[in-house]
Design a protein around this motif. Structure first.
Motif, mmCIF file in Angstrom:
data_model
loop_
_atom_site.group_PDB
_atom_site.id
_atom_site.type_symbol
_atom_site.label_atom_id
_atom_site.label_comp_id
_atom_site.label_asym_id
_atom_site.label_seq_id
_atom_site.Cartn_x
_atom_site.Cartn_y
_atom_site.Cartn_z
ATOM 1 N N VAL A 136 0.847 -1.198 0.000
ATOM 2 C CA VAL A 136 0.000 0.000 0.000
ATOM 3 C C VAL A 136 0.881 1.247 0.000
ATOM 4 O O VAL A 136 0.591 2.236 -0.679
ATOM 5 C CB VAL A 136 -0.960 -0.012 1.204
ATOM 6 N N SER A 137 1.987 1.172 0.696
ATOM 7 C CA SER A 137 2.858 2.345 0.725
ATOM 8 C C SER A 137 3.463 2.619 -0.657
ATOM 9 O O SER A 137 3.616 3.755 -1.079
ATOM 10 C CB SER A 137 3.917 2.165 1.815
ATOM 11 N N ARG A 138 3.775 1.536 -1.385
ATOM 12 C CA ARG A 138 4.259 1.740 -2.762
ATOM 13 C C ARG A 138 3.194 2.431 -3.606
ATOM 14 O O ARG A 138 3.492 3.186 -4.518
ATOM 15 C CB ARG A 138 4.595 0.404 -3.435
ATOM 16 N N ALA A 139 1.929 2.132 -3.279
ATOM 17 C CA ALA A 139 0.844 2.685 -4.097
ATOM 18 C C ALA A 139 0.532 4.127 -3.726
ATOM 19 O O ALA A 139 0.362 4.971 -4.596
ATOM 20 C CB ALA A 139 -0.411 1.822 -3.948
ATOM 21 N N VAL A 140 0.460 4.420 -2.430
ATOM 22 C CA VAL A 140 -0.054 5.739 -2.056
ATOM 23 C C VAL A 140 0.902 6.537 -1.164
ATOM 24 O O VAL A 140 0.535 7.595 -0.644
ATOM 25 C CB VAL A 140 -1.455 5.657 -1.379
ATOM 26 N N GLY A 141 2.109 6.014 -0.969
ATOM 27 C CA GLY A 141 3.167 6.753 -0.278
ATOM 28 C C GLY A 141 2.733 7.323 1.049
ATOM 29 O O GLY A 141 2.274 6.601 1.937
ATOM 30 N N GLU A 142 2.835 8.636 1.173
ATOM 31 C CA GLU A 142 2.626 9.275 2.476
ATOM 32 C C GLU A 142 1.174 9.307 2.935
ATOM 33 O O GLU A 142 0.898 9.710 4.061
ATOM 34 C CB GLU A 142 3.197 10.696 2.445
ATOM 35 N N GLN A 143 0.272 8.905 2.086
ATOM 36 C CA GLN A 143 -1.126 8.825 2.540
ATOM 37 C C GLN A 143 -1.303 7.695 3.565
ATOM 38 O O GLN A 143 -2.307 7.614 4.236
ATOM 39 C CB GLN A 143 -2.053 8.569 1.349
ATOM 40 N N LEU A 144 -0.308 6.809 3.634
ATOM 41 C CA LEU A 144 -0.405 5.673 4.564
ATOM 42 C C LEU A 144 0.311 5.971 5.879
ATOM 43 O O LEU A 144 1.460 6.418 5.889
ATOM 44 C CB LEU A 144 0.238 4.425 3.944
ATOM 45 N N THR A 145 -0.391 5.719 6.985
ATOM 46 C CA THR A 145 0.250 5.776 8.302
ATOM 47 C C THR A 145 0.132 4.404 8.935
ATOM 48 O O THR A 145 -0.954 3.811 8.951
ATOM 49 C CB THR A 145 -0.484 6.780 9.223
ATOM 50 N N CYS A 146 1.263 3.892 9.437
ATOM 51 C CA CYS A 146 1.223 2.590 10.095
ATOM 52 C C CYS A 146 1.253 2.789 11.599
ATOM 53 O O CYS A 146 1.921 3.691 12.101
ATOM 54 C CB CYS A 146 2.419 1.741 9.697
ATOM 55 N N ILE A 147 0.512 1.957 12.288
ATOM 56 C CA ILE A 147 0.500 2.035 13.740
ATOM 57 C C ILE A 147 1.057 0.726 14.293
ATOM 58 O O ILE A 147 0.581 -0.360 13.924
ATOM 59 C CB ILE A 147 -0.941 2.277 14.252
ATOM 60 N N PHE A 148 2.096 0.851 15.085
ATOM 61 C CA PHE A 148 2.671 -0.334 15.697
ATOM 62 C C PHE A 148 2.464 -0.257 17.201
ATOM 63 O O PHE A 148 2.959 0.652 17.858
ATOM 64 C CB PHE A 148 4.167 -0.450 15.373
ATOM 65 N N VAL A 149 1.674 -1.180 17.715
ATOM 66 C CA VAL A 149 1.382 -1.181 19.148
ATOM 67 C C VAL A 149 2.366 -2.123 19.843
ATOM 68 O O VAL A 149 2.332 -3.333 19.623
ATOM 69 C CB VAL A 149 -0.074 -1.647 19.398
ATOM 70 N N ASP A 150 3.264 -1.557 20.627
ATOM 71 C CA ASP A 150 4.180 -2.409 21.386
ATOM 72 C C ASP A 150 3.457 -2.848 22.653
ATOM 73 O O ASP A 150 3.294 -2.076 23.589
ATOM 74 C CB ASP A 150 5.467 -1.640 21.712
ATOM 75 N N ASN A 151 3.029 -4.125 22.642
ATOM 76 C CA ASN A 151 2.228 -4.621 23.763
ATOM 77 C C ASN A 151 3.101 -5.238 24.855
ATOM 78 O O ASN A 151 2.593 -5.786 25.824
ATOM 79 C CB ASN A 151 1.183 -5.630 23.278
ATOM 80 N N GLY A 152 4.436 -5.180 24.643
ATOM 81 C CA GLY A 152 5.336 -5.744 25.650
ATOM 82 C C GLY A 152 5.327 -7.264 25.642
ATOM 83 O O GLY A 152 5.909 -7.898 26.517
ATOM 84 N N LEU A 153 4.645 -7.848 24.651
ATOM 85 C CA LEU A 153 4.522 -9.301 24.635
ATOM 86 C C LEU A 153 5.286 -9.902 23.464
ATOM 87 O O LEU A 153 5.066 -11.042 23.063
ATOM 88 C CB LEU A 153 3.040 -9.688 24.551
#
Ligand code: XMP
Length: 514
Positions: free
Chosen positions: A236-253
């Motif tokens: 998706v990032s290749r397709a729409v570049g900066e329109q994409l935001t990724c969220i990484f939840v560090d759950n400590g697990l």
């Protein structure tokens, strides 16, 4: 010039995607379309060939799913598989019967026409896979009998001039010997389609499709660190570049060093916009006092959704949500068996996200199988440690710390697990176990270290061979390797004085202990 396209007309078979996969493996581009797509629509796209899939219905019933019969008047090569063949036979005036006993499973195929192009380079009497309740009794006009089995008079038929073929057996399943060759004969020999399609082409066309679907809207994606969300996000990032935001939840697990690795790989190597949320304390708090594995899974799933929603709300104008759904996930959720099957574990993944968010889904991998996703990842240039990552439960180490979860116990497990992984990787086993990890049991036992008595934790080591995680056997690791793993764990990990190796298969056990 556009890529020659094979249309797979879907009659609801379990195996439709498998036919698509085998077609891709023959380096031919294909699309699965509903069986009743009007022929004018397909013809406008100049199909290179058409394949009719199997299906659960009987062609003999009044409402049987059908095709637009204008297809038969075209000069497009057609292959009907199982229901597909019966439909061709029915539409072209043949006689069919309902069998007294349905025929399932293997059969030996007698090739009646060795010179038939469908069976070029296929040795006589291959084992083929059958699954049907109706049979073609008499061939349609212009067709010849190409193959039969002991219980099925017409196991394959063809009209060479019109290039219309049918097989009662399933060439697409792995149990059919020479199935790939038979499908290849149809695609390359009969339909004369070149072997020009590659995964690169899938990537290019997905990027084009995502671009036109998304336009200028914003897109979000939850990264888990797993292969599927990584590949989907990169695409998706290749397709729409900066329109994409990724969220990484560090759950400590996660495992040792993993959270840093995920963020680094995506931010620095792939240049994705990744918002890392440190939610370690929230998850620990939520898990406080939770012992039951199923309850752990549910708590973690809910907490994840709550955090994801909070983060997503901070980004304006989000319209789309990327999910790394794979084909096996799609089929599992729609097969009738899953309704009556027992729930063993609630699998929690980044998938299954909040419907209340009213986001439209982008699921660029939903037609692919796991190993194809790895291939897409490689084409996209994802690092090996992402593409080759072992399966890892969504609730992470919380289900590998048996009993109560605390930061101390997670830390113990993380260290032991890192040793297991490191030693097995350094041993360069061939074949490498499919999955390997440590489990922290809730047992304490007596040991002696130096001159002192210890009363400390038991760590279990699990290493399995498997092809899909559905069934598994314990890996026969060399004793010297087990010795090194055990010695390092008791020496290097505080509060562990005993190591056990799990020698049970699945079934009766599962892969994870929980
Ligand atoms: P079990 O323990 O059910 O595991 O025999 C089979 C495979 O699935 C993995 N597993 C999960 N994968 N989300 C996942 O994506 C989950 O919640 C989950 N739980 C188990 C497990 O590691 C094994 O490979």
């Amino acid at each position: 010039m556009s890529m020659p396209t094979v249309f797979i007309l879907d009659f609801g078979a379990q195996y439709s995607q498998l036919i698509a996969r085998r077609t891709r493996e023959a380096n031919v581009y294909c699309e699965i379309v509903p069986h009743d797509t009007p022929w004018t629509e397909l013809a406008a796209r100049e199909p290179a060939a058409v394949i009719l899939t199997g299906g659960p219905e009987s062609v003999l019933v009044a409402e049987a799913p059908a095709v637009d019969t204008a297809m038969y008047d075209s000069d497009v090569p057609i292959l009907g598989i199982c229901y597909g063949m019966q439909l061709i036979a029915r539409d072209l005036g043949a006689e069919l019967v309902q069998l007294d006993h349905r025929e399932y499973g293997p059969a030996l195929l007698t090739i009646e026409q060795a010179a038939a192009p469908l069976f070029a380079r296929v040795e006589n009497r291959p084992r083929v896979w059958m699954s049907h309740g109706d049979s073609v009794l008499k061939l349609p006009q212009g067709f010849e009998l190409l193959a039969s089995t002991e219980r099925c008079g017409v196991a394959a038929m063809g009209n060479r001039e019109k290039r219309i073929y049918g097989t009662q057996f399933h060439p697409e399943v792995a149990h059919t010997q020479c199935g790939a060759a038979i499908l290849g004969n149809f695609l390359h020999g009969i339909a004369r389609i070149g072997a020009d399609w590659k995964m690169e082409s899938f990537v290019d066309s997905s990027i084009r499709e995502i671009r036109s679907q998304v336009g200028s809207a914003k897109v979000i994606c939850a990264l888990s660190g797993g292969v599927d969300s990584a590949v989907a996000a990169t695409l998706v990032s290749r397709a729409v570049g900066e329109q994409l935001t990724c969220i990484f939840v560090d759950n400590g697990l996660l495992r040792k060093g993993e959270a840093e690795l995920v963020v680094e790989a995506f931010r620095d190597v792939l240049h994705l916009d990744v918002r890392a949320v440190d939610a370690r304390e929230r998850f620990l708090k939520r898990l406080d006092g939770v012992i039951d594995p199923e309850e752990k899974r549910i708590c973690i799933g809910h907490e994840f959704i709550a955090i994801f929603e909070e983060e997503a709300a901070k980004i304006a104008d989000v319209k789309f949500l990327v999910q790394g759904t794979l084909y096996p996930d799609v089929i599992e959720s729609k097969t009738p068996q899953s309704k009556v099957g027992h729930k063993i574990k609630s699998h929690h993944n980044v998938g299954g996200l909040p419907e209340t968010m009213h986001l439209q889904l982008i699921e660029p991998l939903r037609s692919l199988f796991k190993d194809e996703v790895r291939e897409v990842g490689r084409v996209l240039g994802l690092p090996d440690h992402v593409v080759q990552r072992q399966p890892f439960p969504g609730p992470g180490l919380a289900v590998r710390v048996l009993g109560a979860v605390s930061e101390d116990r997670l830390a113990t497990l993380r260290e032991a697990d890192a040793i297991v992984r490191q030693e097995i990787e350094n041993a360069h086993l061939d074949p490498k176990p499919w999955q390997y990890f440590a489990v922290l049991t809730p047992l304490l036992s007596v040991g002696v270290m130096g001159d002192g008595r210890t009363y400390a934790n038991l760590v279990a080591v699990r290493a399995i061979t498997s092809s899909d995680g559905m069934t598994a056997d314990w890996a026969r690791l060399p004793h010297e390797l087990l010795e090194r793993i055990s010695a390092r764990i008791v020496n290097e990990v505080p509060n562990v004085n005993r190591v056990a190796y799990d020698v049970t298969s699945k079934p009766p056990s599962t892969v994870e202990w929980e």
